[in-house]
Design a protein around this motif. Structure first.
Motif, short mmCIF file in Angstrom:
data_model
loop_
_atom_site.label_atom_id
_atom_site.label_comp_id
_atom_site.label_asym_id
_atom_site.label_seq_id
_atom_site.Cartn_x
_atom_site.Cartn_y
_atom_site.Cartn_z
N ALA A 182 20.11 -19.51 -25.27
CA ALA A 182 20.85 -19.13 -24.07
C ALA A 182 21.15 -17.64 -24.06
O ALA A 182 21.05 -16.98 -23.01
CB ALA A 182 22.15 -19.94 -23.98
N VAL A 212 26.01 -15.85 -20.00
CA VAL A 212 26.08 -17.25 -20.41
C VAL A 212 27.40 -17.82 -19.91
O VAL A 212 28.45 -17.22 -20.09
CB VAL A 212 25.99 -17.38 -21.95
N TYR A 229 23.41 -24.87 -21.47
CA TYR A 229 24.23 -23.70 -21.18
C TYR A 229 23.84 -23.25 -19.78
O TYR A 229 22.66 -23.06 -19.49
CB TYR A 229 23.96 -22.54 -22.15
N VAL A 245 19.88 -23.37 -19.42
CA VAL A 245 19.09 -23.43 -20.64
C VAL A 245 19.41 -24.79 -21.27
O VAL A 245 20.57 -25.09 -21.53
CB VAL A 245 19.44 -22.27 -21.59
#
Length: 127
Positions: free
Chosen positions: A23, A34, A46, A59
């Motif tokens: 991520a 993130v 994520y 992700v």
């Protein structure tokens, strides 16, 4: 019955033991911070925040080969899956709350429930 759909975003499938590192890589590569981490049963994700056009970019930890797939969101996922089948797609599986589908050219994608995205593109309306 008419229904609406649009591109929801992109899911970056990662076969990895360190999803946080994956991520972070994609965050830095794409320039999106993130965001929220979600883990439910075997699923782990994520979310990347502040994306262009309010697209959903995530992700995801997977057991299959790493790849990128897109999600199409619809207010009626069964009607959208039907529409896409008429275009040549195949339903692969119903998973939790969405359809996994395959395009005639082999790419996998998902049909998910539409979410409210005030800054997103307006959905297409299909007869």
């Amino acid at each position: 019955m008419p229904h609406k759909s649009r591109l929801a975003g992109f899911i970056i499938d990662c076969r990895t033991d360190d999803l946080k590192a994956a991520a972070e890589f994609w965050s830095q590569a794409l320039g999106y911070p993130v965001g929220e981490h979600t883990q439910e049963d075997e699923a782990e994700y994520y979310k990347l925040d502040d994306t262009a056009a309010d697209l959903h970019v995530e992700v995801q930890k997977v057991s299959h080969a790493s790849r990128v797939h897109l999600d199409i969101e619809a207010d009626d996922i069964d009607a959208e899956a039907d529409r896409l089948e008429k275009l040549g797609a195949k339903r692969i599986a119903f998973v939790r709350r969405w359809w996994v589908m395959e395009a005639p050219s082999g790419q996998r994608f998902c049909v998910v429930r539409m979410r409210d995205r005030p800054n997103g593109a307006p959905p297409n309306e299909w007869p």
